[in-house]
Design a protein around this motif. Sequence first.
Motif, PDB file in Angstrom:
ATOM      1  N   GLY A 135     -28.197 103.034  38.320  1.00 52.45           N
ATOM      2  CA  GLY A 135     -27.581 104.085  37.515  1.00 52.45           C
ATOM      3  C   GLY A 135     -26.214 104.457  38.056  1.00 52.45           C
ATOM      4  N   ALA A 136     -26.107 104.535  39.380  1.00 51.57           N
ATOM      5  CA  ALA A 136     -24.830 104.875  40.006  1.00 51.57           C
ATOM      6  C   ALA A 136     -23.768 103.836  39.659  1.00 51.57           C
ATOM      7  CB  ALA A 136     -25.009 104.967  41.524  1.00 51.57           C
ATOM      8  N   LYS A 141     -19.092 101.859  36.128  1.00 52.85           N
ATOM      9  CA  LYS A 141     -18.531 100.833  35.240  1.00 52.85           C
ATOM     10  C   LYS A 141     -18.194 101.389  33.863  1.00 52.85           C
ATOM     11  CE  LYS A 141     -21.802  97.688  36.679  1.00 52.85           C
ATOM     12  NZ  LYS A 141     -22.644  96.501  36.651  1.00 52.85           N
ATOM     13  N   GLU A 142     -19.079 102.204  33.306  1.00 54.06           N
ATOM     14  CA  GLU A 142     -18.859 102.669  31.939  1.00 54.06           C
ATOM     15  C   GLU A 142     -17.946 103.897  31.874  1.00 54.06           C
ATOM     16  OE1 GLU A 142     -22.372 103.473  29.633  1.00 54.06           O
ATOM     17  OE2 GLU A 142     -21.213 103.594  27.782  1.00 54.06           O
ATOM     18  N   HIS A 143     -18.122 104.830  32.812  1.00 56.70           N
ATOM     19  CA  HIS A 143     -17.414 106.109  32.712  1.00 56.70           C
ATOM     20  C   HIS A 143     -16.380 106.333  33.815  1.00 56.70           C
ATOM     21  CE1 HIS A 143     -19.845 107.588  29.396  1.00 56.70           C
ATOM     22  NE2 HIS A 143     -20.913 107.125  30.019  1.00 56.70           N
ATOM     23  N   GLY A 144     -16.283 105.423  34.777  1.00 54.20           N
ATOM     24  CA  GLY A 144     -15.323 105.617  35.866  1.00 54.20           C
ATOM     25  C   GLY A 144     -15.666 106.826  36.719  1.00 54.20           C
ATOM     26  N   CYS A 145     -16.946 107.212  36.727  1.00 57.89           N
ATOM     27  CA  CYS A 145     -17.386 108.384  37.493  1.00 57.89           C
ATOM     28  C   CYS A 145     -18.167 107.957  38.726  1.00 57.89           C
ATOM     29  CB  CYS A 145     -18.313 109.257  36.647  1.00 57.89           C
ATOM     30  SG  CYS A 145     -17.467 110.289  35.463  1.00 57.89           S
ATOM     31  N   LEU A 146     -18.028 108.759  39.781  1.00 60.16           N
ATOM     32  CA  LEU A 146     -18.825 108.584  40.997  1.00 60.16           C
ATOM     33  C   LEU A 146     -19.931 109.641  41.000  1.00 60.16           C
ATOM     34  CD1 LEU A 146     -15.785 108.395  43.466  1.00 60.16           C
ATOM     35  CD2 LEU A 146     -16.973 106.473  42.393  1.00 60.16           C
ATOM     36  N   ILE A 147     -21.068 109.331  41.628  1.00 61.13           N
ATOM     37  CA  ILE A 147     -22.172 110.299  41.637  1.00 61.13           C
ATOM     38  C   ILE A 147     -21.908 111.462  42.592  1.00 61.13           C
ATOM     39  CG2 ILE A 147     -23.955 108.658  40.883  1.00 61.13           C
ATOM     40  CD1 ILE A 147     -24.877 108.532  43.857  1.00 61.13           C
ATOM     41  N   ALA A 163     -22.992  97.898  45.598  1.00 53.71           N
ATOM     42  CA  ALA A 163     -22.688  99.218  45.033  1.00 53.71           C
ATOM     43  C   ALA A 163     -21.829 100.030  46.001  1.00 53.71           C
ATOM     44  CB  ALA A 163     -23.986  99.964  44.716  1.00 53.71           C
ATOM     45  N   ALA A 164     -22.153  99.970  47.283  1.00 55.09           N
ATOM     46  CA  ALA A 164     -21.371 100.720  48.279  1.00 55.09           C
ATOM     47  C   ALA A 164     -19.943 100.193  48.331  1.00 55.09           C
ATOM     48  CB  ALA A 164     -22.039 100.625  49.645  1.00 55.09           C
ATOM     49  N   THR A 165     -19.789  98.865  48.216  1.00 51.70           N
ATOM     50  CA  THR A 165     -18.449  98.266  48.213  1.00 51.70           C
ATOM     51  C   THR A 165     -17.653  98.770  47.009  1.00 51.70           C
ATOM     52  OG1 THR A 165     -19.294  96.288  49.308  1.00 51.70           O
ATOM     53  CG2 THR A 165     -17.207  96.055  48.131  1.00 51.70           C
ATOM     54  N   CYS A 249     -24.530 114.851  53.226  1.00 48.17           N
ATOM     55  CA  CYS A 249     -23.956 114.145  52.080  1.00 48.17           C
ATOM     56  C   CYS A 249     -24.004 115.054  50.862  1.00 48.17           C
ATOM     57  CB  CYS A 249     -24.751 112.867  51.799  1.00 48.17           C
ATOM     58  SG  CYS A 249     -26.452 113.193  51.329  1.00 48.17           S
ATOM     59  N   ASP A 250     -23.380 114.641  49.755  1.00 47.55           N
ATOM     60  CA  ASP A 250     -23.554 115.416  48.519  1.00 47.55           C
ATOM     61  C   ASP A 250     -24.136 114.580  47.379  1.00 47.55           C
ATOM     62  OD1 ASP A 250     -21.407 113.951  47.605  1.00 47.55           O
ATOM     63  OD2 ASP A 250     -20.006 115.648  47.501  1.00 47.55           O
ATOM     64  N   ALA A 251     -24.479 113.328  47.689  1.00 54.44           N
ATOM     65  CA  ALA A 251     -25.155 112.503  46.682  1.00 54.44           C
ATOM     66  C   ALA A 251     -25.885 111.356  47.371  1.00 54.44           C
ATOM     67  CB  ALA A 251     -24.148 111.947  45.674  1.00 54.44           C
ATOM     68  N   VAL A 252     -26.925 110.870  46.694  1.00 62.27           N
ATOM     69  CA  VAL A 252     -27.730 109.760  47.201  1.00 62.27           C
ATOM     70  C   VAL A 252     -27.938 108.759  46.072  1.00 62.27           C
ATOM     71  CG1 VAL A 252     -30.050 109.097  47.976  1.00 62.27           C
ATOM     72  CG2 VAL A 252     -28.971 111.147  48.911  1.00 62.27           C
ATOM     73  N   ALA A 253     -27.725 107.483  46.374  1.00 67.01           N
ATOM     74  CA  ALA A 253     -28.106 106.418  45.444  1.00 67.01           C
ATOM     75  C   ALA A 253     -29.270 105.675  46.086  1.00 67.01           C
ATOM     76  CB  ALA A 253     -26.944 105.464  45.206  1.00 67.01           C
TER      77      ALA A 253
END
Lengths: 453, 84
Positions: A135-136, A141-147, A163-165, A249-253
């Motif tokens: 999902g992250a 890819k679709e919205h140019g947003c980071l989690i 994904a981390a890269t 942290c402020d997010a987790v994938a």
Amino acid sequence: MTRVAIVGAGPAGIAAANVLVAHGLAPVLIDEGLRPGGQIYRQPRPGLRLDIMALLGAEAENYRRTHATFANLKDRIDYRPYTLAWAIDDGTLHTMQDSAAATVDFDAIILATGAADRTLPIQGWTLPGVFTLGGAQVLLKEHGCLIGRRIVFCGSSPLLYLAATQYRAMGAEIVAILDTTPLVAKIAATGALMAAPGTFARGLGYMAALRRAGVAIHHGVALGAFEGTVGVEAVRFADRHGEEIALSCDAVAVGFGLKPETQLAELAGVELCYDPVFRQWLPHADADGRCGGNVFVAGDGATVGGAQAAALTGMLAACAALEDLKVAVVGIDRARLRRQVARLRRFQRGLARAFALPVDALRTLDDGVMVCRCEGVSAGELRASIRAEFGPSEVNRLKAITRCGMGRCQGRFCGLAAAELTAQTLSVPLEAVGRLRAQPPVKPLPIGIRRAD
Amino acid sequence: MNGRLVRAVVPDGLPLRILVDGAEVEAYTGDSLLVAVLAARHALRRHEFSDEARAGFCLMGACTTVVAAGMHVVTAGAPGFPQS
């Protein structure tokens, strides 16, 4: 005219459509997405200046080719984007587009439904800020947003490193990569991974580049908890020496590999068989994806194999459908495709061994942790139900009693844990407790659904 | 904006406004509702069966509704929303 329906417009569905068009057919292509590409080749939405080719790196050429193929097809097929395929019965596919229900009759159907993230319950996994790994990536890819801004990538998956890269390239701070599989498991699987040496080398390359950039990578961790009050603020884990560490942290994938979307295949009457390496139930099909009757499967929805295998199995499934419809297949070397698919699937089996699911962590999962996120059913409630006199020994019965798996996601994210917990509690093999049966609609429909005009 | 999601690439075009539980939220054409709300806020809604805030999880399920100018959204947990 012969009518073939394809569900899914990722690499498998597009490759299948291409073969059918080359043989004079005009298939119906049902796509849940707004634009073709599936999850792996998801396109940036219009008006978003995201350099997707740079983001995809080594996958960019396959992305370009897949979308070029689609562009060439789109006027010769009946493409239906933003359309949910929600049931199959008696040879009819039921769809919904923008709250309008429609049916599609078919002479053959190719299910290229892809896969979703495989998840496991972890203390705190329902906190805002915890997202699936796949999902992250799709969000980026679709919205140019980071989690989030400071992100922990964790679980058991080769996609952790990719994904981390990608997130790092787009400006996120990668707090750490917490991989639950030990390095020795990955080394032990090297033989099978050499079935696709290029992909294997790329994976090692991502890992090395992240290390050079100073990203902390821990192998063989035990994930303890995602902690926070109104959202995730820290990840607590034990490193491979057993030392307890908490990272802010402020997010987790989080992700533990992929799980084929087999619901429509099951509703179409396809038999599902247990696979001990993937610990998953997979559609029973021949090497070309032929399931019997007029149903065919391709791509990750058949067996997780990656994008390249998806395209090849899409072609094979289309050839099989043509053959069964008495259309002569020309210009495709199927024996060669089958050999390539077999090799890529060997590689995926190696990955499944290298990035094994840490099921033993469920044994010590706190009774208070919600296993079923939708219906709010805890591990303790499930264990108590299973242990009760005349308690359920099969997951569908467990679902009926506890509501686990009855919610919006239809057991996609809890079904595996419910089955593993049942098997552990009863000390029986996983396959003995069954799997949650698919039910229509396979995804939620709005209450205002209406018949298409 | 100060939400959970970070727009690494800001979409072209002028922002539009939608109403979420009566409050204005800035969005862009092409946003999904989830993206618009989480780019401005830290959570989407309350869970139906507990007090927990929720902010999406799989990001590839059924929450793909696209925003439109003037859209008015009421979330579970908002005042007046029927409680289970």
